[in-house]
Design an enzyme around this catalytic site. Structure first.
Site, PDB file in Angstrom:
ATOM      1  N   ILE A 122      10.283 -11.323   0.734  1.00  0.00           N
ATOM      2  CA  ILE A 122      11.151 -12.292   1.420  1.00  0.00           C
ATOM      3  C   ILE A 122      12.360 -12.615   0.546  1.00  0.00           C
ATOM      4  N   ASP A 144      13.346 -13.284 -11.602  1.00  0.00           N
ATOM      5  CA  ASP A 144      12.097 -12.651 -11.171  1.00  0.00           C
ATOM      6  C   ASP A 144      11.422 -12.018 -12.391  1.00  0.00           C
ATOM      7  N   ALA A 193       9.314 -17.465  -5.915  1.00  0.00           N
ATOM      8  CA  ALA A 193       8.431 -16.706  -6.813  1.00  0.00           C
ATOM      9  C   ALA A 193       7.014 -17.230  -6.705  1.00  0.00           C
ATOM     10  N   ALA A 194       6.090 -16.323  -6.490  1.00  0.00           N
ATOM     11  CA  ALA A 194       4.689 -16.729  -6.365  1.00  0.00           C
ATOM     12  C   ALA A 194       3.813 -15.487  -6.406  1.00  0.00           C
ATOM     13  N   THR A 226       3.965 -21.994   2.731  1.00  0.00           N
ATOM     14  CA  THR A 226       3.251 -21.209   3.741  1.00  0.00           C
ATOM     15  C   THR A 226       2.495 -22.096   4.733  1.00  0.00           C
ATOM     16  N   ASP A 227       2.263 -21.561   5.920  1.00  0.00           N
ATOM     17  CA  ASP A 227       1.443 -22.292   6.907  1.00  0.00           C
ATOM     18  C   ASP A 227      -0.017 -22.363   6.480  1.00  0.00           C
ATOM     19  N   GLU A 228      -0.413 -21.524   5.507  1.00  0.00           N
ATOM     20  CA  GLU A 228      -1.833 -21.478   5.126  1.00  0.00           C
ATOM     21  C   GLU A 228      -2.313 -22.787   4.490  1.00  0.00           C
ATOM     22  N   TYR A 242      -5.339 -18.840  -2.919  1.00  0.00           N
ATOM     23  CA  TYR A 242      -3.890 -18.747  -2.690  1.00  0.00           C
ATOM     24  C   TYR A 242      -3.362 -20.003  -2.008  1.00  0.00           C
ATOM     25  N   LYS A 257      -0.730 -22.982  -3.257  1.00  0.00           N
ATOM     26  CA  LYS A 257       0.534 -23.321  -2.577  1.00  0.00           C
ATOM     27  C   LYS A 257       0.517 -24.794  -2.153  1.00  0.00           C
ATOM     28  N   ARG A 277      -2.860 -14.172  13.637  1.00  0.00           N
ATOM     29  CA  ARG A 277      -1.722 -14.555  12.805  1.00  0.00           C
ATOM     30  C   ARG A 277      -0.484 -14.664  13.692  1.00  0.00           C
ATOM     31  N   GLY A 302     -14.244 -15.992   3.218  1.00  0.00           N
ATOM     32  CA  GLY A 302     -13.604 -17.238   3.667  1.00  0.00           C
ATOM     33  C   GLY A 302     -12.399 -17.007   4.564  1.00  0.00           C
ATOM     34  N   HIS A 303     -12.427 -15.935   5.333  1.00  0.00           N
ATOM     35  CA  HIS A 303     -11.263 -15.490   6.125  1.00  0.00           C
ATOM     36  C   HIS A 303     -10.830 -16.549   7.148  1.00  0.00           C
TER      37      HIS A 303
HETATM   38  P1  NAD Z   1       6.002 -11.169  -2.861  1.00  0.00           P
HETATM   39  O1  NAD Z   1       4.650 -11.106  -3.503  1.00  0.00           O
HETATM   40  O2  NAD Z   1       6.513 -10.000  -2.111  1.00  0.00           O
HETATM   41  O3  NAD Z   1       7.112 -11.518  -3.954  1.00  0.00           O
HETATM   42  C1  NAD Z   1       6.902 -12.462  -4.956  1.00  0.00           C
HETATM   43  C2  NAD Z   1       7.971 -12.283  -6.016  1.00  0.00           C
HETATM   44  O4  NAD Z   1       7.753 -13.279  -7.039  1.00  0.00           O
HETATM   45  C3  NAD Z   1       7.947 -10.916  -6.702  1.00  0.00           C
HETATM   46  O5  NAD Z   1       9.245 -10.391  -6.813  1.00  0.00           O
HETATM   47  C4  NAD Z   1       7.361 -11.206  -8.069  1.00  0.00           C
HETATM   48  O6  NAD Z   1       7.821 -10.319  -9.083  1.00  0.00           O
HETATM   49  C5  NAD Z   1       7.839 -12.632  -8.303  1.00  0.00           C
HETATM   50  N1  NAD Z   1       6.972 -13.353  -9.254  1.00  0.00           N
HETATM   51  C6  NAD Z   1       5.612 -13.429  -9.214  1.00  0.00           C
HETATM   52  N2  NAD Z   1       5.167 -14.141 -10.270  1.00  0.00           N
HETATM   53  C7  NAD Z   1       6.270 -14.544 -10.957  1.00  0.00           C
HETATM   54  C8  NAD Z   1       6.452 -15.316 -12.134  1.00  0.00           C
HETATM   55  N3  NAD Z   1       5.421 -15.808 -12.820  1.00  0.00           N
HETATM   56  N4  NAD Z   1       7.721 -15.563 -12.556  1.00  0.00           N
HETATM   57  C9  NAD Z   1       8.782 -15.070 -11.859  1.00  0.00           C
HETATM   58  N5  NAD Z   1       8.662 -14.290 -10.765  1.00  0.00           N
HETATM   59  C10 NAD Z   1       7.409 -14.051 -10.316  1.00  0.00           C
HETATM   60  O7  NAD Z   1       5.957 -12.474  -1.954  1.00  0.00           O
HETATM   61  P2  NAD Z   1       6.645 -12.771  -0.539  1.00  0.00           P
HETATM   62  O8  NAD Z   1       5.746 -12.319   0.520  1.00  0.00           O
HETATM   63  O9  NAD Z   1       8.041 -12.326  -0.583  1.00  0.00           O
HETATM   64  O10 NAD Z   1       6.600 -14.365  -0.553  1.00  0.00           O
HETATM   65  C11 NAD Z   1       7.644 -15.119  -1.155  1.00  0.00           C
HETATM   66  C12 NAD Z   1       7.309 -16.597  -1.036  1.00  0.00           C
HETATM   67  O11 NAD Z   1       7.185 -16.938   0.349  1.00  0.00           O
HETATM   68  C13 NAD Z   1       6.004 -16.998  -1.699  1.00  0.00           C
HETATM   69  O12 NAD Z   1       6.186 -18.252  -2.290  1.00  0.00           O
HETATM   70  C14 NAD Z   1       5.015 -17.076  -0.543  1.00  0.00           C
HETATM   71  O13 NAD Z   1       4.007 -18.021  -0.826  1.00  0.00           O
HETATM   72  C15 NAD Z   1       5.913 -17.545   0.579  1.00  0.00           C
HETATM   73  N6  NAD Z   1       5.510 -17.147   1.944  1.00  0.00           N
HETATM   74  C16 NAD Z   1       5.224 -15.827   2.218  1.00  0.00           C
HETATM   75  C17 NAD Z   1       4.919 -15.460   3.526  1.00  0.00           C
HETATM   76  C18 NAD Z   1       4.602 -14.039   3.903  1.00  0.00           C
HETATM   77  O14 NAD Z   1       4.206 -13.768   5.033  1.00  0.00           O
HETATM   78  N7  NAD Z   1       4.827 -13.060   3.019  1.00  0.00           N
HETATM   79  C19 NAD Z   1       4.878 -16.430   4.536  1.00  0.00           C
HETATM   80  C20 NAD Z   1       5.165 -17.758   4.203  1.00  0.00           C
HETATM   81  C21 NAD Z   1       5.491 -18.101   2.907  1.00  0.00           C
HETATM   82  O1  DAU Z   2       0.561 -17.160   6.890  1.00  0.00           O
HETATM   83  C1  DAU Z   2       1.451 -16.909   5.856  1.00  0.00           C
HETATM   84  C2  DAU Z   2       0.818 -16.014   4.822  1.00  0.00           C
HETATM   85  O2  DAU Z   2       0.731 -14.727   5.408  1.00  0.00           O
HETATM   86  C3  DAU Z   2       1.598 -15.952   3.520  1.00  0.00           C
HETATM   87  O3  DAU Z   2       1.599 -17.224   2.923  1.00  0.00           O
HETATM   88  C4  DAU Z   2       0.981 -14.923   2.568  1.00  0.00           C
HETATM   89  O4  DAU Z   2       1.778 -14.815   1.407  1.00  0.00           O
HETATM   90  C5  DAU Z   2       0.934 -13.599   3.281  1.00  0.00           C
HETATM   91  O5  DAU Z   2       0.307 -12.641   2.452  1.00  0.00           O
HETATM   92  C6  DAU Z   2       0.187 -13.715   4.603  1.00  0.00           C
HETATM   93  O6  DAU Z   2      -1.217 -13.955   4.393  1.00  0.00           O
HETATM   94  P1  DAU Z   2      -2.350 -13.201   5.260  1.00  0.00           P
HETATM   95  O7  DAU Z   2      -3.602 -13.220   4.483  1.00  0.00           O
HETATM   96  O8  DAU Z   2      -2.372 -13.695   6.655  1.00  0.00           O
HETATM   97  O9  DAU Z   2      -1.673 -11.713   5.273  1.00  0.00           O
HETATM   98  P2  DAU Z   2      -2.306 -10.256   5.112  1.00  0.00           P
HETATM   99  O10 DAU Z   2      -1.225  -9.310   5.484  1.00  0.00           O
HETATM  100  O11 DAU Z   2      -3.004 -10.079   3.812  1.00  0.00           O
HETATM  101  O12 DAU Z   2      -3.401 -10.218   6.268  1.00  0.00           O
HETATM  102  C7  DAU Z   2      -3.065 -10.445   7.637  1.00  0.00           C
HETATM  103  C8  DAU Z   2      -4.350 -10.402   8.444  1.00  0.00           C
HETATM  104  O13 DAU Z   2      -4.839  -9.061   8.450  1.00  0.00           O
HETATM  105  C9  DAU Z   2      -5.465 -11.248   7.867  1.00  0.00           C
HETATM  106  O14 DAU Z   2      -6.220 -11.802   8.933  1.00  0.00           O
HETATM  107  C10 DAU Z   2      -6.327 -10.252   7.086  1.00  0.00           C
HETATM  108  C11 DAU Z   2      -6.151  -8.981   7.880  1.00  0.00           C
HETATM  109  N1  DAU Z   2      -6.221  -7.722   7.107  1.00  0.00           N
HETATM  110  C12 DAU Z   2      -5.442  -7.604   6.003  1.00  0.00           C
HETATM  111  C13 DAU Z   2      -5.436  -6.446   5.247  1.00  0.00           C
HETATM  112  C14 DAU Z   2      -4.593  -6.323   4.002  1.00  0.00           C
HETATM  113  C15 DAU Z   2      -7.018  -6.654   7.541  1.00  0.00           C
HETATM  114  O15 DAU Z   2      -7.708  -6.759   8.558  1.00  0.00           O
HETATM  115  N2  DAU Z   2      -7.030  -5.516   6.792  1.00  0.00           N
HETATM  116  C16 DAU Z   2      -6.279  -5.360   5.653  1.00  0.00           C
HETATM  117  O16 DAU Z   2      -6.382  -4.283   5.009  1.00  0.00           O
END
Ligand code: NAD
Ligand code: DAU
Length: 353
Positions: A16, A37, A86-87, A134-136, A159, A163, A223, A292-293
């Site tokens: 993101i 980063d 960053a996370a 995050t919504d989680e 996780y 958050k 989701r 704990g899904h």
């Molecule tokens: P990502 O894992 O793709 O990217 C995380 C970035 O943070 C990476 O570039 C990593 O190198 C950097 N990072 C990790 N630890 C660090 C540290 N100690 N110091 C500095 N940099 C560090 O994550 P993402 O999916 O892009 O998510 C970004 C943010 O959005 C997170 O805070 C996540 O909780 C939040 N978020 C993600 C989603 C989703 O669906 N991916 C949804 C809602 C919120």
């Molecule tokens: O809701 C926001 C969150 O969405 C963010 O805060 C997180 O950073 C992001 O990783 C994401 O979390 P989820 O756990 O929902 O995402 P993930 O892509 O890991 O999994 C999506 C769904 O798919 C979840 O119900 C688990 C399932 N899954 C995931 C993987 C990796 C599978 O069934 N098989 C898989 O191999």
């Protein structure tokens, strides 16, 4: 907020974050964007090749877990505002290694809050600390309700607990030190440049390579999916027009059961790869469920829509098509991020299932 110049974006080399950095660097030439980063496994400089030479862009390799380093960044770069992404972001990794989620997501966030508070002690005028969450944090839905900004926190995984804790610290700094902040809690993102440990890019990559498609449990979990560029647009709106001290939920009104989503992807991929209809779906393999899904997440994004006029710009079908096209057009990107350490993670994660 238009007078702000030095914007620190943390985690900008991730999924993101790279979309947010690209948007801000190209749309706001008057801002100096400092992308901080640590380049963990999830951070990838290739994500920003197209903007890395821009004159208003600076990259800093630094770790938010290091308090002194964060203080130095704020003074050396005269930071006006922070967009903190960053996370450690992957739920499965938080189950196998919870402590790194505490140190990065909780301690790292508090380090940034402290650095901001100290650097901004002369006054908060024009300053802003934006926490991307995050919504989680709201837990798991077991009825047909939606998450509102007022839904009590009930995190269920290491996780989401980390958050939630970081959100609480941001609000505590707002209350105690009057630090100007905004928080957004967003649903699942999808799009280009997402590390293929997350559901959609993992499935695209496995379908392409005719590998098993590991669906956790019965695939009944739900989701709420949002295209990453729409999330970046929402962040832009909230950063510029959100009210200090407020929280905004962001989501796509787009709920899918995992198994239905995987079937949808299989259909798109069959078409793109010239396979017979139903060919890719034969790869679906039910595997042991995530511990704990959480059953269902679903966002009520009414507040950000009403107050800031943000709305998703494209449908899920359009977004998925674009996403699949991007991964198919960028096999080198996928090859680079799935080599080495990622292969070890993948083998360990799915071997026992
Ligand atoms: P990502 O894992 O793709 O990217 C995380 C970035 O943070 C990476 O570039 C990593 O190198 C950097 N990072 C990790 N630890 C660090 C540290 N100690 N110091 C500095 N940099 C560090 O994550 P993402 O999916 O892009 O998510 C970004 C943010 O959005 C997170 O805070 C996540 O909780 C939040 N978020 C993600 C989603 C989703 O669906 N991916 C949804 C809602 C919120
Ligand atoms: O809701 C926001 C969150 O969405 C963010 O805060 C997180 O950073 C992001 O990783 C994401 O979390 P989820 O756990 O929902 O995402 P993930 O892509 O890991 O999994 C999506 C769904 O798919 C979840 O119900 C688990 C399932 N899954 C995931 C993987 C990796 C599978 O069934 N098989 C898989 O191999």
């Amino acid at each position: 907020m238009s007078t702000q110049r030095n914007i620190l974006i943390t985690g900008g080399a991730g999924f993101i974050g790279s979309h947010v950095v690209r948007r801000f660097v190209t749309k706001y030439p008057g801002y100096r964007i400092i992308n901080l980063d640590a380049l963990t496994y999830a951070g990838n400089m290739e994500n920003l090749r197209d903007v890395e030479k821009a004159s208003n862009y600076v990259f800093l390799k630094a770790d938010i877990r290091e308090a002194e380093a964060m203080n130095k960044v704020f003074t050396e770069h005269d930071i006006d505002a922070v967009i903190h992404l960053a996370a450690e972001s992957h739920v499965d990794r938080s189950i196998s290694d919870p402590m790194s989620f505490v140190t990065t997501n909780v301690v790292g966030t508090v380090n940034l809050l402290n650095a901001a508070r100290v650097a901004w002690k002369g006054g908060y005028d024009g300053k802003r600390f934006y926490h991307v969450s995050t919504d989680e944090v709201y837990g798991s839905l077991h009825d047909d309700s939606l998450f509102l900004e007022t839904t009590p926190y009930d995190p269920q995984s290491p996780y989401s607990a980390s958050k939630a804790a970081s959100d609480h610290f941001v609000r505590a700094y707002g209350n105690t030190y009057k630090l100007p902040f905004v928080i957004t809690n967003c649903s699942n993102n999808y799009g280009s440049h997402q590390f293929p440990e997350k559901l959609i890019p993992l499935m695209i990559n496995n379908i392409r390579n005719s590998k098993p498609l590991p669906v956790y449990g019965k695939g009944e979990n739900v989701r709420d999916w949002l295209w990453v560029e729409d999330h970046a647009a929402a962040i832009d709106e909230v950063f510029h027009r959100g009210v200090n001290g407020e929280t905004y939920n962001i989501g796509g009104h787009n709920e899918w059961k995992n198994i239905d989503l995987v079937h949808l992807l299989c259909g798109i991929m069959d078409r793109k790869l010239g396979r017979a209809e139903g060919e890719s779906a034969k790869l679906i393999t039910y595997v042991t469920d995530r511990a704990g899904h959480d059953l269902r997440y679903a966002i009520d994004a009414g507040k950000v829509e009403r107050e800031l006029g943000w709305r998703p710009s494209i449908t899920f079908e359009q977004g998925l098509e674009r996403t699949v096209d991007w991964y198919l057009a960028n096999p080198d990107w996928m090859e680079h991020v799935t080599s080495g350490a990622y292969r070890d993670y993948y083998d360990a994660q799915y071997a026992a299932r």
